[in-house]
Write a protein that holds these residues in place. Structure first.
Motif, short mmCIF file in Angstrom:
data_model
loop_
_atom_site.label_atom_id
_atom_site.label_comp_id
_atom_site.label_asym_id
_atom_site.label_seq_id
_atom_site.Cartn_x
_atom_site.Cartn_y
_atom_site.Cartn_z
N ALA A 233 5.52 -3.08 6.68
CA ALA A 233 4.53 -4.00 6.38
C ALA A 233 4.35 -3.74 4.76
CB ALA A 233 3.31 -3.85 6.77
N LEU A 234 4.74 -2.81 4.03
CA LEU A 234 4.55 -2.51 2.77
C LEU A 234 6.02 -3.04 1.82
CD1 LEU A 234 3.09 1.07 2.95
CD2 LEU A 234 1.91 -1.20 2.34
N SER A 235 5.92 -4.29 1.96
CA SER A 235 6.92 -5.06 0.98
C SER A 235 6.52 -4.89 -0.37
CB SER A 235 7.03 -6.56 1.55
OG SER A 235 5.80 -7.17 1.28
N ALA A 236 7.45 -5.32 -1.23
CA ALA A 236 7.10 -5.42 -2.66
C ALA A 236 5.98 -6.28 -3.09
CB ALA A 236 8.42 -5.96 -3.51
N ARG A 237 5.82 -7.44 -2.21
CA ARG A 237 4.63 -8.33 -2.36
C ARG A 237 3.50 -7.76 -2.11
NH1 ARG A 237 2.12 -12.00 0.86
NH2 ARG A 237 1.50 -14.03 -0.33
N VAL A 238 3.42 -7.14 -1.10
CA VAL A 238 2.10 -6.46 -0.44
C VAL A 238 1.73 -5.61 -1.40
CG1 VAL A 238 1.40 -5.05 1.55
CG2 VAL A 238 2.57 -7.22 2.05
N CYS A 239 2.45 -4.55 -1.75
CA CYS A 239 2.23 -3.72 -2.70
C CYS A 239 1.54 -4.02 -4.05
CB CYS A 239 3.41 -2.86 -2.84
SG CYS A 239 4.09 -1.58 -1.64
N HIS B 230 3.09 -3.09 12.68
CA HIS B 230 3.59 -3.35 11.41
C HIS B 230 2.82 -4.91 11.12
CE1 HIS B 230 5.97 -0.11 10.78
NE2 HIS B 230 6.92 -0.58 11.95
N ARG B 231 3.11 -5.98 12.13
CA ARG B 231 2.40 -7.28 11.81
C ARG B 231 0.90 -7.33 11.60
NH1 ARG B 231 5.52 -8.90 15.99
NH2 ARG B 231 3.74 -9.29 17.44
N ALA B 232 0.23 -6.25 12.05
CA ALA B 232 -1.16 -6.23 12.07
C ALA B 232 -1.66 -5.77 10.85
CB ALA B 232 -1.74 -5.47 13.30
N HIS B 233 -0.96 -4.65 10.60
CA HIS B 233 -1.13 -4.07 9.08
C HIS B 233 -0.74 -5.26 7.83
CE1 HIS B 233 -1.51 0.04 10.86
NE2 HIS B 233 -2.29 0.02 9.86
N LEU B 234 0.28 -5.81 8.10
CA LEU B 234 0.82 -6.88 7.10
C LEU B 234 -0.39 -8.00 7.02
CD1 LEU B 234 2.91 -7.97 5.33
CD2 LEU B 234 4.04 -9.20 7.23
N ALA B 235 -0.86 -8.33 8.07
CA ALA B 235 -2.11 -9.42 8.22
C ALA B 235 -3.47 -8.80 7.23
CB ALA B 235 -2.67 -9.62 9.50
N LEU B 236 -3.39 -7.51 7.64
CA LEU B 236 -4.68 -6.79 6.89
C LEU B 236 -4.28 -6.56 5.50
CD1 LEU B 236 -7.45 -5.47 7.07
CD2 LEU B 236 -6.05 -2.96 7.01
N PHE B 237 -3.20 -6.36 4.80
CA PHE B 237 -2.92 -6.04 3.64
C PHE B 237 -2.87 -7.56 2.77
CE2 PHE B 237 -0.43 -2.16 4.92
CZ PHE B 237 -1.74 -1.59 5.02
N ALA B 238 -2.58 -8.68 3.49
CA ALA B 238 -2.32 -9.91 3.10
C ALA B 238 -4.05 -10.50 2.64
CB ALA B 238 -2.02 -10.88 3.93
N LEU B 239 -5.02 -9.81 3.05
CA LEU B 239 -6.40 -10.01 2.62
C LEU B 239 -6.73 -9.05 1.40
CD1 LEU B 239 -7.65 -10.56 6.16
CD2 LEU B 239 -7.00 -12.24 4.81
N ALA B 240 -5.90 -8.77 0.71
CA ALA B 240 -6.42 -7.81 -0.35
C ALA B 240 -7.19 -8.54 -1.46
CB ALA B 240 -5.06 -7.24 -0.99
N ASP B 241 -6.88 -9.92 -1.51
CA ASP B 241 -7.72 -10.48 -2.64
C ASP B 241 -8.98 -10.86 -2.11
OD1 ASP B 241 -6.03 -10.17 -4.77
OD2 ASP B 241 -4.81 -12.29 -4.11
N GLU B 242 -9.02 -10.58 -0.91
CA GLU B 242 -10.66 -11.20 -0.36
C GLU B 242 -11.72 -10.09 -0.60
OE1 GLU B 242 -10.95 -14.19 0.91
OE2 GLU B 242 -8.92 -14.73 0.69
N GLN B 243 -12.88 -10.88 -1.20
CA GLN B 243 -13.93 -9.62 -0.97
C GLN B 243 -14.60 -9.14 0.14
OE1 GLN B 243 -15.35 -8.12 -3.79
NE2 GLN B 243 -13.49 -8.97 -5.06
N ALA B 244 -14.35 -10.06 1.18
CA ALA B 244 -14.99 -9.85 2.44
C ALA B 244 -14.47 -8.45 3.12
CB ALA B 244 -14.46 -10.70 3.36
N ILE B 245 -13.27 -7.92 2.73
CA ILE B 245 -12.58 -6.62 3.05
C ILE B 245 -12.98 -5.56 1.80
CG2 ILE B 245 -10.29 -7.13 2.37
CD1 ILE B 245 -9.63 -5.18 4.72
N GLY B 246 -13.60 -4.41 1.97
CA GLY B 246 -13.78 -3.70 1.04
C GLY B 246 -12.52 -3.02 0.37
N VAL B 247 -12.48 -2.46 -0.74
CA VAL B 247 -11.21 -1.74 -1.43
C VAL B 247 -11.07 -0.33 -0.83
CG1 VAL B 247 -12.62 -0.98 -3.34
CG2 VAL B 247 -9.98 -1.10 -3.58
N GLY B 248 -12.32 0.03 -0.39
CA GLY B 248 -12.29 1.48 0.35
C GLY B 248 -11.51 1.38 1.59
#
Length: 467
Positions: free
Chosen positions: A394-400, A358-376
């Protein structure tokens, strides 16, 4: 002289599809279209020798040499009839020189045979779609970029297109990459026509457009230091330098080639492509930044690379638990490293309900605003995460909300609807929700799907919408 960059490995999570498409198009044109040139040439040659042209034109060709190319006499003495008939069949300059004389002399039958032969010869790909400075056509301006004289010519251009195109498309995006590729090819053609004005010889090859990609590469990397491989004669080696430094070296190479190199190479087209690609990309980058982070000098491994190397060693030794711990520790040290996050997800996926997963996915989703990671990639990771675990903590309200904002920005409407429904199920109220829902409602109404639009309206408070 050859100078090429030694780059980091391509980012295959965002493959350079446009670069591959251009390579595939060049290959298909060469195999399927130019592959029939032998048949076309055989038809033209057969007509020529079955007509009266060989007898009529041999003496006239000798006059042509005396008047226009006395320097060819030595070649004719050495090669004899082979040289004469090669030029009679293939030399368009002789054809243009001969026609006005035949019209003036009233040689109607000879003229008709020569023009019919020329029509057959013009079916060859180089004449039909090549760029002829004396008679430029729209088809030739674009078509010459996708024609090649031989397999060696084709493979050489495609290797360079791949070497430089991988990173340039990553930085500019596929559409801009293709547009500037064509623009560079047109600029290369324009400079070639200026220098070779009046020439009846067609130019073929993607070299001008590929040179433009090299110019784009220099503009993208700018003053950043990169490693390059070079060859000069039998000497070769590597050097490290700012990317801008190699542009004058490439330009000097083309100028040297024009004055002292092979006369059959369109050096000015290369030079025009280089300059056009560089200038156009500098203008583009002044208006919007590159889409991807530029690579760093990798002579000395970075801290992130050292962590990745340690994970690799532990995995090779079968120490998967220690490798997982090293990956998660690396994510804490380098929270923006997508490579480390992916390794942490991979190594903890055997226990999808564990805290590290869960922590690893949380770290990934926290980068949602970064263009370095594709939306796909984000959307795929989101769905795989939901499928793999029964408690997606990991899918907290803030992350979603972060993911929903990225989905709306990238117009990933299906994923946005999934996220809005999830937020509604969590009972989340946030000022951002009405704006996200409004974007989705407007999308469905543009499609004429009013029922779905009204369903989305119910996901947030009705007061947020005004009819």
């Amino acid at each position: 002289m050859l100078i090429i960059p030694i780059q980091n490995k391509p980012d295959w999570r965002r493959p350079p599809l446009m670069c591959f498409a251009l390579i595939a198009l060049n290959l298909l044109v060469f195999v399927l279209y130019q592959g029939r040139d032998e048949t076309r040439w055989h038809a033209a040659e057969e007509y020529y020798f079955s007509s009266d042209l060989p007898v009529l034109e041999e003496q006239r060709f000798l006059i042509y040499i005396n008047e226009e190319h006395p320097e060819w006499r030595m070649h004719m003495d050495a090669q004899g009839e082979e040289f004469v008939y090669r030029e009679l069949l293939g030399n368009r300059e002789f054809h243009q020189w001969l026609l006005p004389q035949l019209r003036a002399e009233g040689e109607t039958e000879w003229l008709a045979q020569r023009e019919h032969f020329d029509q057959l010869r013009n079916r060859l790909s180089a004449f039909a779609l090549g760029l002829t400075p004396a008679e430029p056509t729209l088809a030739g301006l674009f078509g010459h970029m996708f024609l090649h004289g031989s397999w060696d010519h084709l493979i050489g251009n495609m290797v360079f297109l791949l070497l430089f195109g991988l990173s340039v498309e990553l930085a500019l995006g596929g559409a801009w990459f293709a547009g500037l590729y064509l623009l560079g090819g047109l600029a290369a053609a324009g400079l070639h026509m200026m220098v070779e004005a009046g020439s009846p010889m067609p130019m073929v090859g993607a070299s001008g457009a590929v040179s433009a990609v090299m110019g784009m590469f220099v503009a993208v990397y700018g003053v950043q230091r990169l490693r390059f491989f070079y060859t000069i004669g039998f000497m070769f080696g590597e050097f490290s330098a700012p990317a801008l430094l190699v542009l004058p070296l490439w330009l000097a190479k083309e100028l040297f080639g024009y004055f002292w190199g092979d006369a059959g190479i369109a050096y000015w087209a290369h030079l025009g492509g280089l300059l056009a690609g560089f200038v156009a990309t500098m203008v583009l980058l002044s208006r919007r930044p590159a889409l991807a982070q530029m690579p760093v000098e990798y002579g000395v491994p970075t801290a992130e690379q050292r962590v990745l190397a340690r994970i690799d060693r532990l995995q090779e030794q079968g120490k998967y638990l220690e490798a997982g711990e090293a990956a998660h520790a690396g994510v804490r040290q380098h929270p923006g490293s997508i490579d480390l996050i992916e390794r942490a997800i991979e190594l903890s996926s055997v226990a999808p309900d564990s805290e590290p997963y869960h922590r690893a996915h949380l770290a990934l989703f926290a980068l949602a605003d970064e263009q370095a990671i594709g939306v796909g990639q984000l959307a795929d990771s989101y769905r795989r995460y939901l499928q793999s675990t029964s408690r997606p903590r990991a899918l907290s309200a803030r992350v979603c909300l972060l993911l929903a904002r990225r989905a709306a920005r990238e117009k990933q409407w299906g994923w946005l609807e999934e996220l809005l429904r999830r937020l509604q199920g969590q009972g989340v109220e946030h000022p951002l929700l009405p704006r996200l829902a409004r974007a989705l409602v407007d999308h469905y109404r543009r499609l004429g799907e009013e029922v779905r639009a009204r369903e989305i309206q119910q996901l947030v408070r009705p007061a947020s919408f005004s009819e």
